[in-house]
Each structure stands twice: as C-alpha cells, then as structure tokens.
Design a protein around this motif. Structure first.
Motif, PDB file in Angstrom:
ATOM      1  N   MET A   1       0.723  -1.276   0.053  1.00  0.00           N
ATOM      2  CA  MET A   1       0.033  -0.081   0.059  1.00  0.00           C
ATOM      3  C   MET A   1       0.793   1.263   0.042  1.00  0.00           C
ATOM      4  O   MET A   1       1.986   1.092   0.072  1.00  0.00           O
ATOM      5  CB  MET A   1      -0.908  -0.097   1.136  1.00  0.00           C
ATOM      6  N   MET A   3       2.136   3.162   1.651  1.00  0.00           N
ATOM      7  CA  MET A   3       2.771   3.221   3.144  1.00  0.00           C
ATOM      8  C   MET A   3       3.891   4.474   2.985  1.00  0.00           C
ATOM      9  O   MET A   3       4.733   4.431   2.234  1.00  0.00           O
ATOM     10  CB  MET A   3       3.380   2.169   3.825  1.00  0.00           C
ATOM     11  N   VAL A   5       7.222   6.232   4.833  1.00  0.00           N
ATOM     12  CA  VAL A   5       8.254   5.949   5.976  1.00  0.00           C
ATOM     13  C   VAL A   5       8.666   7.587   6.135  1.00  0.00           C
ATOM     14  O   VAL A   5       9.090   8.403   5.556  1.00  0.00           O
ATOM     15  CB  VAL A   5       9.353   5.470   5.038  1.00  0.00           C
ATOM     16  N   PHE A  22      15.699   4.824   7.098  1.00  0.00           N
ATOM     17  CA  PHE A  22      16.194   3.217   7.280  1.00  0.00           C
ATOM     18  C   PHE A  22      17.704   3.356   6.652  1.00  0.00           C
ATOM     19  O   PHE A  22      17.752   2.333   5.787  1.00  0.00           O
ATOM     20  CB  PHE A  22      14.987   2.346   6.664  1.00  0.00           C
ATOM     21  N   TYR A  67       6.716   0.437  13.830  1.00  0.00           N
ATOM     22  CA  TYR A  67       5.688  -0.360  13.168  1.00  0.00           C
ATOM     23  C   TYR A  67       6.552  -0.750  11.722  1.00  0.00           C
ATOM     24  O   TYR A  67       6.492  -2.178  11.347  1.00  0.00           O
ATOM     25  CB  TYR A  67       4.519   0.371  12.792  1.00  0.00           C
ATOM     26  N   LEU A  68       6.982   0.232  10.848  1.00  0.00           N
ATOM     27  CA  LEU A  68       7.610  -0.301   9.668  1.00  0.00           C
ATOM     28  C   LEU A  68       8.800  -0.941   9.868  1.00  0.00           C
ATOM     29  O   LEU A  68       9.113  -1.909   9.104  1.00  0.00           O
ATOM     30  CB  LEU A  68       7.895   1.132   9.016  1.00  0.00           C
ATOM     31  N   GLN A  70       9.212  -3.362  12.056  1.00  0.00           N
ATOM     32  CA  GLN A  70       8.630  -4.613  12.236  1.00  0.00           C
ATOM     33  C   GLN A  70       8.347  -5.236  11.074  1.00  0.00           C
ATOM     34  O   GLN A  70       8.318  -6.606  10.812  1.00  0.00           O
ATOM     35  CB  GLN A  70       7.229  -4.752  13.190  1.00  0.00           C
ATOM     36  N   VAL A  71       7.363  -4.366  10.141  1.00  0.00           N
ATOM     37  CA  VAL A  71       7.166  -4.825   8.824  1.00  0.00           C
ATOM     38  C   VAL A  71       8.152  -5.473   8.131  1.00  0.00           C
ATOM     39  O   VAL A  71       8.107  -6.320   7.445  1.00  0.00           O
ATOM     40  CB  VAL A  71       6.364  -3.819   8.146  1.00  0.00           C
ATOM     41  N   LEU A  72       9.486  -4.620   8.114  1.00  0.00           N
ATOM     42  CA  LEU A  72      10.505  -5.120   7.547  1.00  0.00           C
ATOM     43  C   LEU A  72      11.100  -6.383   8.161  1.00  0.00           C
ATOM     44  O   LEU A  72      11.544  -7.420   7.232  1.00  0.00           O
ATOM     45  CB  LEU A  72      11.703  -3.911   7.662  1.00  0.00           C
ATOM     46  N   ASP A  74       9.588  -8.915   9.673  1.00  0.00           N
ATOM     47  CA  ASP A  74       8.579  -9.927   9.521  1.00  0.00           C
ATOM     48  C   ASP A  74       8.408 -10.274   7.798  1.00  0.00           C
ATOM     49  O   ASP A  74       7.937 -10.922   7.485  1.00  0.00           O
ATOM     50  CB  ASP A  74       7.322  -9.800   9.914  1.00  0.00           C
ATOM     51  N   GLY A  75       9.420  -9.382   7.275  1.00  0.00           N
ATOM     52  CA  GLY A  75       9.346  -9.744   5.593  1.00  0.00           C
ATOM     53  C   GLY A  75       8.186  -9.468   4.972  1.00  0.00           C
ATOM     54  O   GLY A  75       7.946  -9.977   3.865  1.00  0.00           O
ATOM     55  N   LEU A  76       7.503  -8.432   5.458  1.00  0.00           N
ATOM     56  CA  LEU A  76       6.185  -7.889   4.630  1.00  0.00           C
ATOM     57  C   LEU A  76       6.269  -6.732   3.766  1.00  0.00           C
ATOM     58  O   LEU A  76       5.327  -6.246   3.316  1.00  0.00           O
ATOM     59  CB  LEU A  76       5.025  -7.898   5.724  1.00  0.00           C
ATOM     60  N   ALA A  77       7.490  -6.363   3.843  1.00  0.00           N
ATOM     61  CA  ALA A  77       7.887  -4.963   3.099  1.00  0.00           C
ATOM     62  C   ALA A  77       8.433  -5.406   1.526  1.00  0.00           C
ATOM     63  O   ALA A  77       9.061  -6.743   1.431  1.00  0.00           O
ATOM     64  CB  ALA A  77       9.200  -4.307   3.575  1.00  0.00           C
TER      65      ALA A  77
ATOM     66  N   ARG B  27       4.076  -3.151  -3.454  1.00  0.00           N
ATOM     67  CA  ARG B  27       2.990  -2.585  -2.635  1.00  0.00           C
ATOM     68  C   ARG B  27       3.077  -3.415  -1.111  1.00  0.00           C
ATOM     69  O   ARG B  27       2.985  -4.780  -1.454  1.00  0.00           O
ATOM     70  CB  ARG B  27       1.860  -2.308  -3.021  1.00  0.00           C
ATOM     71  N   MET B  28       2.796  -3.289   0.209  1.00  0.00           N
ATOM     72  CA  MET B  28       3.017  -3.517   1.122  1.00  0.00           C
ATOM     73  C   MET B  28       1.660  -4.102   1.556  1.00  0.00           C
ATOM     74  O   MET B  28       0.978  -3.812   2.569  1.00  0.00           O
ATOM     75  CB  MET B  28       3.582  -3.207   2.192  1.00  0.00           C
ATOM     76  N   LEU B  34       0.161  -6.704  10.774  1.00  0.00           N
ATOM     77  CA  LEU B  34       1.017  -6.575  12.004  1.00  0.00           C
ATOM     78  C   LEU B  34       0.302  -5.673  12.958  1.00  0.00           C
ATOM     79  O   LEU B  34       0.775  -5.348  14.061  1.00  0.00           O
ATOM     80  CB  LEU B  34       2.425  -6.017  11.599  1.00  0.00           C
ATOM     81  N   VAL B  50       1.147   6.108   8.779  1.00  0.00           N
ATOM     82  CA  VAL B  50       2.020   5.316   7.865  1.00  0.00           C
ATOM     83  C   VAL B  50       1.257   5.233   6.310  1.00  0.00           C
ATOM     84  O   VAL B  50       1.976   4.651   5.692  1.00  0.00           O
ATOM     85  CB  VAL B  50       2.004   3.877   8.505  1.00  0.00           C
TER      86      VAL B  50
END
Lengths: 77, 381
Positions: A1, A3, A5, A22, A67-68, A70-72, A74-77, B27-28, B34, B50
């Motif tokens: 999405m 998102m 940073v 980052f 939060y971001l 954690q996204v990174l 957890d491999g969701l980025a 896209r994420m 989470l 975000v």
C-alpha cells in the motif's frame, strides 16, 4: 500500500532538504510545506519522494518507524 | 533497508502495438496484519501516520470498521464531520494532481504555488472540527461546529482551484462550459489531449466498481488467509475499476464524454475535475449537518467489522476483528490493487495501443489518469 516512511531531516539548503530513513538518504523539495522545517524534524514524502508532503510530530514518526521496522523484520515489505 | 513500494509497468511490443502489459507491484498489501495484538487506539493513530496520501481516509475507514465491530453508531454530526474530512483529502489530492502533475505531463512546469494554496486551504480542518485532537475516538470525539471557519476554508479552496483552472470549477463541469474551455485554452492537459486527438486514447471495456463494493467482498476478505485476495482482488473473475471515472460515470459531463470517447483519456481527466467540483459541493452540504457535541466514552470493543470509504483514488476497504479493544485481525484492500491488477483496468487500457513514438508519454498519461498512490515506472520491452 501507499505506506509512508517518515524521514528525518539531516540538512537543509534553501528549499531543498536531505532526509534519511532506514539508512537511505535523499533530497526532497520543501516547497509544498507551509510549516518551518529544521534539522531533526520528521517529514512524510509524497509518492516518488520529490516533494515533502507533511511535517509530522516526532512521537508519531517514531511510532510509525517502529511499526515499519517490524514490517521489514517480518518480511512483509 | 526499507525500499519505497512501487509499481513497474512493462509494455511488450509486438507487430507495432502493445501486445502485453506486465505489472509488478512491491506494495505492502499484507503489512496491516502486524496491527494484530495492538490496542485499537494505537492502530487508529498509526493509520494516518503510515499512509502518505490517504491517511484521513485510511483512519476513517479503520474507525468505521471498529465501530461496526463493536455495534456502535456514530451520530449524524460525527458522520458529517468525518465525511467532510475525507472529502477535504479527496479535493486536496485531485487539486494537487491537477496543479502539480498535469502541467508536467503536458510538458510544462508544475504550478506549485497553486498546489500549495489548495493544500493549505483545507489542511487545518481537522483541528477546527476536533480541537482536542480526538478525531479518532470510536463513537466520536469532541466535535466543534465552527461553520464560519469551515465554510471560509472551503471557499478559499474553491477560489484557489478557480485561479488554477481559470474558470469556476462548479461551472466548468457543465458539458457546454467544459467544451468551450477545452477549445479556448489548449495549453492545459485536457486541452492538449483534445488537440492531439487523444480524447479516446485507451478506451476499453468498462467494469465500474459497484457503489457498495463487490458483493462478495466481506466473504473474500474473511477467508483470505494468505493475502492473495488483498494483492489481486477480483469478483467472479472480474477486476473492477474504481476511482473518479467509475464513481462519476453517471454525471452529465462524464456521460456526454463517454458517449463520444468511451473510457478514453479525456473522460478520465474530466472525471477528476468532476470529483473536485462535487467534492467541494459536498463539503458545503456536510458543513450544514455539523453540530457541536461532546466526546463519547466507550468500554472495550469486541466483534468483527468491515467498512468502505470512497477515497481519493477509489474504494477503500478495512476489515477488523477486535477482542476487548485489541486487534486480532486487520486487513486493508486499497483501490490501487483493483486498478493496477495484472488483469485489471490499466492493462485493458494500455493493451493494443499503437507503438508510435508517443507511446511512453501516452502510457504515462493513462497511468496518471488512473492515479496510483505510489511511484510508478514504465518500460518498453
């Protein structure tokens, strides 16, 4: 999405700023902002990163960064 | 390293035309999972932080989903205030696109002074409506109906947009006025598109998003264990288009243009203008429904809720499962996943375009007309 940073301002040169997020640095225009911007402030950049879209409070930015991160992690980025 | 998410579009050329359109997205779409185990208030405050371009719509959709989960109904005044904030974001986003991106796409310079004025006019509405900052309270925050300041902000936005367009935006979306404006000034993007004969560029079969969303949306989101639906949504194999053209297809100007140009580029650009004009009008109507109200105080929230919002780029859906105020599931389906689906509206639009020297420019115009909310690259293969 779409998102965002939050990026921390590390240098300002007129209407341009160097921001960091980052470990990545980039130059972005401050021309779209009404607020005063100083080194250490956090900015949200528009799509593509050419323009800063919004200045955000440090507390909000740090919560979003955590939060971001954690996204990174957890491999969701 | 956290890479900016984006979309890359490859146009494969065969026999002088676009034979295939390859869309790759980073896209994420699963990141919202989470939010699980976090308190609902924390998530509501993370949402606008975000999401870069649609933070208000994201937050409001999340809030509505949580209220549905807890069987809370916000008052009409709270609903009006929230709708007003979402419309303000929509008007701002379309205004920024027209001021900043359209001149660039037409080969000129962005009109940043206008973009800044439009953004500045509506930027303070949230704190006018909710001076205590509690705009994301389930049931409603402490709402202040300062109609004079709100109407002044809307009027300022309208004036800024009128200066940008060189014409009152409310009148501009009347079919006769629009046609005269196109012919009078070919320097702006819609005028250029008309002058180049690209009004019908990219016309393709039209599958507009149903007003209330896909009929199977709730069931598909509830059973989407691996995030496949969130990444590539469909409804019985159909990939709907969402956004300004789909939402305003009934408008007299858009109907008139689609009768002549189908879903081509000019109707798409005009739909952005209609969204802008109607958004301002709706904001003025909503301001009349505001009432000053105290904040609600609520116990822990539990249940499952799905909420939809017509955001700047189209239909946005949030689904949440709450357990005593904590998130146990959270999903977001954004409009870009429909519009930039590998078998969706953009592909239908680009497929078959002649491979002439303007192809990349034309593709960029059509991509911008569908308006992704992330950076987008186009390559010819």
């Amino acid at each position: 999405m779409c998102m965002a940073v939050p990026s921390r301002v590390i240098a300002i040169d007129g209407q341009m700023a160097v921001v960091e997020a980052f470990g990545q640095t980039r130059r972005t225009s401050l021309m779209m902002l009404d607020e005063e911007v100083a080194v250490g402030d956090y900015l949200i950049l528009g799509a593509g990163g050419n323009f800063a879209a919004e200045k955000v409070p440090a507390e909000t930015a740090l919560a979003a960064i955590a939060y971001l991160a954690q996204v990174l992690e957890d491999g969701l980025a | 390293m956290f890479s900016e998410s984006g979309i890359s579009i490859g146009l494969r050329i065969r026999d002088g035309a676009v034979a295939a359109v390859l869309i790759r997205s980073t896209r994420m779409v699963r990141a919202a999972r989470l939010f699980a185990k976090r308190p609902h208030a924390e998530v509501l405050h993370l949402l606008p932080a975000v999401f870069s371009l649609c933070g208000t719509a994201q937050a409001m959709t999340g809030l509505a989903a949580m209220e549905k989960a807890a069987a809370i109904t916000a008052s009409p005044a709270q609903k009006a205030a929230r709708a007003l904030l979402v419309q303000a974001e929509t008007v701002t986003e379309h205004g920024l696109t027209i001021a900043r991106d359209w001149p660039t796409l037409a080969g000129g310079q962005p009109r940043l002074d206008h973009a800044k004025r439009i953004r500045g006019a509506l930027a303070g509405l949230r704190s006018v409506l909710y001076p205590q900052g509690d705009w994301l309270s389930p049931g409603g925050g402490a709402l202040t109906a300062d109609c004079d300041r709100i109407c002044a902000a809307i009027d300022q936005a309208r004036q800024s947009i009128t200066q940008l367009m060189g014409h009152d935006i409310g009148e501009l979306v009347l079919p006769i006025a629009f046609q005269a404006w196109l012919e009078r000034d070919p320097g702006h993007l819609p005028g250029l598109v008309r002058a180049k004969g690209w009004a019908g560029l990219g016309a393709a079969p039209f599958l507009p998003m149903p007003e209330m969303g896909p009929p199977d949306l709730a069931a598909r989101m509830a059973t989407d264990r691996d995030g496949q639906y969130l990444a590539r949504p469909d409804c019985a194999g159909r990939v709907f288009e969402t956004g300004a053209l789909a939402h305003w297809a009934w408008h007299p100007l858009i109907r008139d243009l689609m009768d002549r140009h189908g879903t081509g580029l000019l109707p798409r650009l005009a739909a952005r203008l209609v969204a802008l004009a109607e958004g301002l009008h709706e904001m003025e109507e909503l301001a009349r429904d505001l009432r000053t109200e105290p904040a609600c105080s609520l116990p822990g929230l539990s249940g499952e809720g799905l909420a939809l919002t017509e955001a700047a780029r189209g239909l946005l859906a949030h689904r949440v499962v709450l357990n005593d105020g904590k998130i146990s599931q959270y999903q977001i389906l954004a409009p870009t996943e429909w519009n930039f689906h590998p078998e969706g509206p953009l592909v239908r639009t680009l497929h078959g375009l002649p491979a002439d020297p303007d192809l990349e420019w034309q593709a960029r115009l059509l991509v911008n007309a569908l308006d992704p909310c992330v950076a987008c690259t186009i390559t010819l293969e």
